[in-house]
Design a protein around this motif. Structure first.
Motif, mmCIF file in Angstrom:
data_model
loop_
_atom_site.group_PDB
_atom_site.id
_atom_site.type_symbol
_atom_site.label_atom_id
_atom_site.label_comp_id
_atom_site.label_asym_id
_atom_site.label_seq_id
_atom_site.Cartn_x
_atom_site.Cartn_y
_atom_site.Cartn_z
ATOM 1 N N ASN A 147 48.018 -6.648 18.782
ATOM 2 C CA ASN A 147 48.880 -7.165 19.955
ATOM 3 C C ASN A 147 47.880 -7.721 20.995
ATOM 4 O O ASN A 147 47.086 -6.787 21.252
ATOM 5 C CB ASN A 147 50.044 -6.191 19.647
ATOM 6 N N GLU A 148 49.098 -7.963 21.625
ATOM 7 C CA GLU A 148 48.216 -8.342 23.278
ATOM 8 C C GLU A 148 47.514 -8.103 23.946
ATOM 9 O O GLU A 148 46.587 -7.633 24.370
ATOM 10 C CB GLU A 148 49.470 -9.757 23.640
ATOM 11 N N GLU A 149 48.077 -6.443 23.749
ATOM 12 C CA GLU A 149 47.267 -5.360 24.714
ATOM 13 C C GLU A 149 46.763 -5.163 24.254
ATOM 14 O O GLU A 149 45.282 -4.227 24.938
ATOM 15 C CB GLU A 149 48.630 -4.762 25.371
ATOM 16 N N MET A 150 46.748 -4.670 23.351
ATOM 17 C CA MET A 150 45.401 -3.877 22.418
ATOM 18 C C MET A 150 43.889 -4.736 23.007
ATOM 19 O O MET A 150 42.939 -4.640 23.520
ATOM 20 C CB MET A 150 45.402 -3.521 21.524
ATOM 21 N N ALA A 151 44.053 -6.740 22.854
ATOM 22 C CA ALA A 151 43.541 -7.515 22.270
ATOM 23 C C ALA A 151 42.637 -7.522 23.624
ATOM 24 O O ALA A 151 41.910 -8.013 24.234
ATOM 25 C CB ALA A 151 43.606 -8.497 22.512
ATOM 26 N N GLU A 152 43.753 -7.862 24.934
ATOM 27 C CA GLU A 152 43.515 -6.960 26.439
ATOM 28 C C GLU A 152 42.976 -6.422 26.859
ATOM 29 O O GLU A 152 41.126 -6.545 27.496
ATOM 30 C CB GLU A 152 44.203 -7.735 27.328
ATOM 31 N N ALA A 188 28.569 -9.744 27.472
ATOM 32 C CA ALA A 188 29.171 -11.085 27.461
ATOM 33 C C ALA A 188 28.670 -11.946 26.669
ATOM 34 O O ALA A 188 28.949 -12.163 26.032
ATOM 35 C CB ALA A 188 28.328 -12.360 28.997
ATOM 36 N N GLY A 189 27.234 -11.254 25.905
ATOM 37 C CA GLY A 189 26.673 -11.494 24.762
ATOM 38 C C GLY A 189 27.529 -11.396 23.432
ATOM 39 O O GLY A 189 27.215 -12.330 22.535
ATOM 40 N N VAL A 190 28.208 -10.323 23.058
ATOM 41 C CA VAL A 190 29.172 -9.835 22.572
ATOM 42 C C VAL A 190 30.341 -10.917 22.042
ATOM 43 O O VAL A 190 30.462 -11.874 20.575
ATOM 44 C CB VAL A 190 29.227 -8.296 22.106
ATOM 45 N N TRP A 191 30.753 -11.075 23.021
ATOM 46 C CA TRP A 191 31.794 -12.064 22.556
ATOM 47 C C TRP A 191 32.193 -13.233 22.705
ATOM 48 O O TRP A 191 31.080 -14.019 23.187
ATOM 49 C CB TRP A 191 32.573 -11.582 23.796
ATOM 50 N N ASP A 192 32.228 -13.979 20.977
ATOM 51 C CA ASP A 192 32.100 -15.483 21.122
ATOM 52 C C ASP A 192 32.971 -16.355 22.121
ATOM 53 O O ASP A 192 32.930 -17.827 21.735
ATOM 54 C CB ASP A 192 32.444 -15.219 19.458
ATOM 55 N N GLY A 193 34.062 -15.569 22.793
ATOM 56 C CA GLY A 193 34.388 -16.792 23.648
ATOM 57 C C GLY A 193 35.946 -16.793 23.363
ATOM 58 O O GLY A 193 36.358 -18.239 23.969
ATOM 59 N N ALA A 194 36.257 -16.726 21.631
ATOM 60 C CA ALA A 194 37.769 -17.287 21.479
ATOM 61 C C ALA A 194 38.748 -16.895 22.399
ATOM 62 O O ALA A 194 39.933 -17.166 21.765
ATOM 63 C CB ALA A 194 37.322 -17.283 19.837
ATOM 64 N N TYR A 195 38.659 -15.249 22.387
ATOM 65 C CA TYR A 195 39.641 -14.794 23.540
ATOM 66 C C TYR A 195 39.722 -15.228 25.242
ATOM 67 O O TYR A 195 39.140 -14.975 25.994
ATOM 68 C CB TYR A 195 39.770 -13.111 23.706
ATOM 69 N N LYS A 196 40.934 -15.966 25.342
ATOM 70 C CA LYS A 196 40.433 -16.642 26.330
ATOM 71 C C LYS A 196 41.531 -15.810 27.889
ATOM 72 O O LYS A 196 41.105 -16.590 28.544
ATOM 73 C CB LYS A 196 41.087 -18.099 26.300
ATOM 74 N N ASN A 197 42.378 -14.945 27.030
ATOM 75 C CA ASN A 197 42.484 -14.050 28.684
ATOM 76 C C ASN A 197 41.673 -13.379 28.922
ATOM 77 O O ASN A 197 42.071 -13.230 29.870
ATOM 78 C CB ASN A 197 43.314 -13.474 27.944
ATOM 79 N N VAL A 198 40.597 -13.296 28.597
ATOM 80 C CA VAL A 198 39.868 -12.274 28.991
ATOM 81 C C VAL A 198 39.361 -13.276 30.710
ATOM 82 O O VAL A 198 38.947 -13.966 30.452
ATOM 83 C CB VAL A 198 38.689 -11.731 29.054
#
Length: 190
Positions: free
Chosen positions: A165-170, A180-190
């Motif tokens: 859910n949104e809370e867990m993903a955030e 930063a190198g791990v995250w693919d950038g697809a999650y825009k709210n960070v």
């Protein structure tokens, strides 16, 4: 300050699973009764007072009792939930079957991740194509937004797909815990 988020992933459309669950129990009881009656007919006394053995009754008992056991095991999986928890960079995943039996699936630290992001992204496809990767799909709703986590644990590479859910993903995709190198950038709210 500690960050703790917990989520229970349940099936959104449970009506079909509930019908299947109760139908499985009806057949389970019927198969168990037929199997038990087969057990009672294995040994008999014949007309001259001797004891006889019916191999067909034994086979029938084994088949029907085995079918009842398999239906019992299958009925537990019809009521499955997944528990996800996130505590200061550690993600824990467990499966709860029939509301009673909790099975630990995995735990990983976000600092040990090689890649993470939304399922279907280019990073996900690259991780899924690697040789020797064990893919774990621990979600219930195909239409839900799913995220992947790619890591190595005890020499084995794992690709875990979860519906968050949104809370867990955030909480998970927080720069405090995820490089930063791990995250693919697809999650825009960070």
């Amino acid at each position: 300050m500690d960050i703790f988020v917990e989520q229970v992933a349940t099936r959104k459309n449970r009506a079909l699973c509930e019908v299947a669950y109760y139908a499985a129990w009806v057949f389970l009881v019927a198969f168990a009764l037929v199997g038990l009656s087969g057990l009672m007919n294995i040994i008999y006394t014949n007309a001259d007072g001797g004891i006889g053995f019916r191999p067909l009754a034994l086979i029938m008992a084994i088949v029907f009792l085995g079918a009842a056991f398999l239906l019992w095991r299958a009925s537990m999986r019809l009521r499955t939930e997944y528990d996800y928890s996130f505590t200061n960079g550690v993600v824990d995943v467990a499966r709860v079957m029939n509301g009673k039996k909790r099975v630990y699936l995995t735990s990983f630290e976000t600092k040990d991740l090689r890649a993470a992001g939304e399922e279907g992204s280019s990073a996900y496809r690259a991780c899924a194509r690697e040789n020797g990767v064990q893919t774990h799909r621990w979600y219930l709703n195909k239409e839900a937004k799913k995220y992947f986590f790619f890591f190595e644990k005890k020499g084995v590479r794992h690709l875990v797909v979860l519906e968050l859910n949104e809370e867990m993903a955030e909480a998970i995709f927080n720069r405090r815990f995820l490089a930063a190198g791990v995250w693919d950038g697809a999650y825009k709210n960070v």
